[in-house]
Design an enzyme around this catalytic site. Structure first.
Site, PDB file in Angstrom:
ATOM      1  N   CYS A 189      24.578 -13.450  27.148  1.00  0.00           N
ATOM      2  CA  CYS A 189      24.770 -11.737  26.798  1.00  0.00           C
ATOM      3  C   CYS A 189      26.121 -12.413  26.013  1.00  0.00           C
ATOM      4  O   CYS A 189      26.114 -13.475  25.062  1.00  0.00           O
ATOM      5  CB  CYS A 189      25.688 -12.178  28.094  1.00  0.00           C
ATOM      6  SG  CYS A 189      27.013 -13.846  28.700  1.00  0.00           S
ATOM      7  N   THR A 190      26.916 -11.540  26.496  1.00  0.00           N
ATOM      8  CA  THR A 190      28.133 -11.274  24.839  1.00  0.00           C
ATOM      9  C   THR A 190      28.983 -12.620  23.996  1.00  0.00           C
ATOM     10  O   THR A 190      29.070 -12.945  23.680  1.00  0.00           O
ATOM     11  CB  THR A 190      29.011 -10.055  25.537  1.00  0.00           C
ATOM     12  OG1 THR A 190      28.020  -9.191  25.754  1.00  0.00           O
ATOM     13  CG2 THR A 190      29.910  -9.787  23.871  1.00  0.00           C
TER      14      THR A 190
END
Length: 317
Positions: A189-190
């Protein structure tokens, strides 16, 4: 939108993306203390507080960010995860400190990242893991983030919200895992926080060979040279920079302030794109009255910019 540069160590604004899973009590008192310190230090951005910890992205001067991080480290002495970058100007219009049920909403109250999560993989070791033919690579982010960029050969769940991830996995579990020995599952994810919960969720579903990218895409893009990278495209971030690239440099996307979706050069060349009013993704989903309202808001934003002021209508919710 004026470009916000992110490369270079001499840029004046320091941006810190942070999270920490730790049991919190007295949330209202913590909220007031953090809000007061942010105001005192001129720090802007968003911090989310819940009984499970803190999450957010903040920006300000080096000294202002350090003062705030000193305070947050005292709340999270052992588990605070921070990723730094820099910007030429402030990427936020105001400071928000909000109380939430979860610092990243998955809607699975029994999941506890402090109890059990997947195996962390450093950026330097990530390519070797995802290059293995028996590794299933899953992007845990939302569909509009994935559309901007992702790792080569990653599975896109097509979710509108992180809350949709558990149902997606349960629905597709059989086809993902097959009939043979359980495969390795690598997720990203980010900044790493969503994978704390997604890997904990998969562990609760009885899977052991679960891995996640430590520090998320941001850490990978900062650490891995472009010529060695498996990343394709840009990375969406939740501030006025919109997207970033390798080395945490500024990307090419802008934000449609009508639907809050990233728009690329092709989108901006469309006759359906009107800055602050519509883009190809949302034009047909809004009526004339709504677009008129957006146009008036955009006019007020431009007037505020001409006066050198920030207009709250330009902020991202």
């Amino acid at each position: 939108m004026t470009a916000i540069e992110t490369t270079g160590q001499n840029l004046p604004i320091r941006v810190a993306a942070l999270y920490c899973f730790t049991p919190f009590e007295d949330l209202e008192a913590k909220q007031l203390a953090l809000a007061a310190l942010c105001t005192e230090q001129g720090v802007k951005g968003t911090l989310l507080l819940a009984r499970e910890g803190i999450n957010g992205t903040i920006a300000g001067s080096d000294d202002g960010i350090e003062q705030l991080l000193l305070h947050i480290r005292a709340l999270c002495p052992d588990t605070l995860d921070i990723k730094h970058s820099r910007a030429a100007r402030m990427p936020f219009h105001r400071m928000k400190v909000r109380l939430k049920r979860e610092i990243v909403t998955m809607g699975q109250p029994d999941i506890d990242p402090l109890r059990e999560v997947g195996h962390y993989v450093a950026p330097e070791d990530w390519n070797a893991l995802i290059d293995q033919p028996d590794t299933i690579l899953i992007d845990t982010r939302n569909d509009y983030e994935v559309a901007v960029g992702t790792f080569a050969n990653a599975i896109d769940p097509g979710t509108k919200s992180f809350r949709d991830f558990p149902a997606w996995f349960r629905e597709h579990r059989a086809e993902l895992l097959g009939d043979g020995p359980p495969p390795k599952i690598a997720m990203f994810c980010t900044g790493g926080i969503r994978c704390e919960k997604s890997t904990a969720f998969l562990k609760s579903e009885g899977l052991d060979e679960v891995y996640h990218l430590k520090g998320g895409i941001l850490n990978y893009l900062e650490t891995i040279p472009p010529e060695q990278s498996r990343w394709q495209g840009e990375c969406f971030v939740f501030d006025q920079r919109v997207t970033i690239t390798h080395g945490l440099g500024l990307g090419t996307h802008e934000l449609c302030h009508a639907c809050r979706q990233p728009v690329n050069a092709e989108d901006r060349a469309s006759p359906l794109y009107v800055p602050g009013v519509s883009c190809p993704a949302c034009h047909d989903e809004r009526d004339e009255q709504q677009r008129a309202g957006y146009a008036e808001r955009q006019r007020q934003v431009r007037l505020a910019e001409a006066r050198g002021e920030a207009h709250v209508g330009a902020t991202r919710s």
